[in-house]
Scaffold this active site. Structure first.
Site, PDB file in Angstrom:
ATOM      1  N   GLU A   1      -4.510  -8.166   1.795  1.00 15.59           N
ATOM      2  CA  GLU A   1      -3.972  -7.703   0.515  1.00 15.59           C
ATOM      3  C   GLU A   1      -4.668  -8.466  -0.605  1.00 15.59           C
ATOM      4  OE1 GLU A   1       0.305  -7.161  -1.816  1.00 15.59           O
ATOM      5  OE2 GLU A   1       0.115  -8.655  -0.234  1.00 15.59           O
TER       6      GLU A   1
ATOM      7  N   HIS B   1       7.436  -1.026   5.826  1.00 14.22           N
ATOM      8  CA  HIS B   1       7.169  -2.255   5.066  1.00 14.22           C
ATOM      9  C   HIS B   1       8.013  -2.253   3.800  1.00 14.22           C
ATOM     10  CE1 HIS B   1       4.071  -5.553   4.162  1.00 14.22           C
ATOM     11  NE2 HIS B   1       4.926  -5.572   3.135  1.00 14.22           N
TER      12      HIS B   1
ATOM     13  N   HIS C   1      10.756  -5.072   1.734  1.00 18.27           N
ATOM     14  CA  HIS C   1      11.360  -6.408   1.696  1.00 18.27           C
ATOM     15  C   HIS C   1      12.790  -6.331   1.178  1.00 18.27           C
ATOM     16  CE1 HIS C   1       7.722  -8.941   2.449  1.00 18.27           C
ATOM     17  NE2 HIS C   1       7.104  -7.841   2.009  1.00 18.27           N
TER      18      HIS C   1
END
EC number: 3.5.4.4
Length: 364
Positions: A206, A19, A21
């Site tokens: 989240e 994970h 970005h």
């Protein structure tokens, strides 16, 4: 007995990142250079060191929405094929320097079309950068194409994931503010991906709670959960008693659904109070399929090695724990199964074993 892993030794360990970005991991100096080349004039400062500090400070608001605002500058300078390829190349280089052997890096193609690039041109530029960066620096990178959950282009992005899956795109994702934008808004895209035997993860649990996780799994069929921190809300903990899992938490654990946890980022967005209080400690002890990730290396001022080291300091983890997290990540990746096994048995386990024994000391 084994000594606690140091940050220096952790950097040598063969790590796996699921994970991360692309637009959250730029080098500050690159942002300044790309802004100058493109004429982008929105930066708060053009001094690379000061800019890096600004990103870190702005990301510590405790709000996911404010945290996401910092991306306007990184996305703003990623609007040409050359810029996208450069950022991807440098990401591969930075990950390799941190000891990452396999990474899945995500980005939203729809955010990079302001200057006329097509979705296909965006994907091809990123793939070009990662292919060259991975070849030059010895790291394998798969990409996830991401749809923004508040927009209506998820089917287009899902089709991109399928179209380019033999060229380096390993999966699909949706991201953005969770509240008010449930994953079920994109059900047609998820059903399409399932029909095409394609992999996908969903940002869930989240900033929003258990309903987001439940929808991502039971309605949309997510292979993994992006973050999934709020699964802790379905686990009852009482002093002196064994933790009791609710139905959803038990399902997530029993089905071995991977949780893509990002400790530092989770604190910045308010999903956790501190590293020591992060749900990852309890979830690891209960043997959930937990993985450790960076989310946005620039905004969090972090690396995967640093995330591991913070967990070592907070929970007293040793090499066996770090290997457990890493094998979890490799098992949970969207890479071909035979390649996963090759990396686990040929790179990860031998690499950790060597570091473990090098760090051991005879007992007096």
């Amino acid at each position: 007995m084994d000594e606690r892993p140091t940050l220096e030794d952790i950097r040598r360990a063969p790590k796996v990142l699921l994970h991360d970005h692309l637009d959250g991991g730029l080098r500050p100096a690159t942002i300044v250079e790309l802004a100058r080349e493109s004429g982008y004039d929105g930066l708060p400062t053009t001094d690379p060191d000061s800019l890096g500090t600004w990103f870190a400070e702005m990301s510590n608001s405790g709000s996911l929405e404010r945290y996401l605002e910092t991306f306007s500058h990184t996305v703003g300078v990623m609007q040409t094929r050359e810029a996208l390829a450069r950022v991807a190349y440098e990401a591969a280089e930075d990950l390799a320097r941190d000891g990452v052997v396999y990474a899945e890096v995500r980005y939203a193609p729809e955010l990079h079309t302001r200057e006329g690039l097509t979705l296909e041109q965006v994907v091809e530029a990123v793939l070009e950068g990662f292919e060259k960066g991975g070849r030059d620096h010895g790291v394998k990178v798969g990409t996830l194409v991401t749809a923004m959950r508040h927009q209506a282009r998820s089917m287009e992005i899902a089709e991109l994931a399928v179209r380019y899956r033999d060229a380096g795109v390993v999966g699909f994702d949706i991201a953005g503010a969770e509240a008010g934008y449930p994953p079920t808004r994109h059900l047609d895209a998820f059903e399409y991906l399932q029909r095409e035997n394609a992999h996908f993860t969903i940002h869930a649990g989240e900033a929003f709670g258990l309903p987001s996780i439940w929808q991502a799994i039971q309605w949309c069929g997510a292979d993994r959960l992006g973050h999934g921190v709020r699964i802790i809300d379905d686990i009852a903990v009482a002093d002196g008693q064994k933790p009791k899992l609710g139905r959803l938490a038990a399902y997530v654990r029993d089905k071995r659904i991977p949780l893509e946890m990002c400790p530092t980022s989770n604190i910045q967005t308010g999903a956790a109070k501190s590293i020591a209080e992060h749900p990852i400690g309890l979830l690891r002890s209960l043997n959930f399929r937990v993985t450790v990730n960076t989310d946005n290396r620039l905004m969090s001022g972090t690396s995967l090695s640093e995330e591991f080291h913070k967990l070592v300091e907070a929970f007293g983890y040793g090499w066996d724990d770090l290997r457990w997290f890493t094998v979890n990540a490799m098992k949970s990746s969207f890479l071909d199964f035979s390649e996963r096994l090759e990396l686990i048995n040929g790179v990860i386990k031998p690499g950790f074993e060597q570091l473990k024994w090098r760090g051991s000391r005879p007992v007096a």
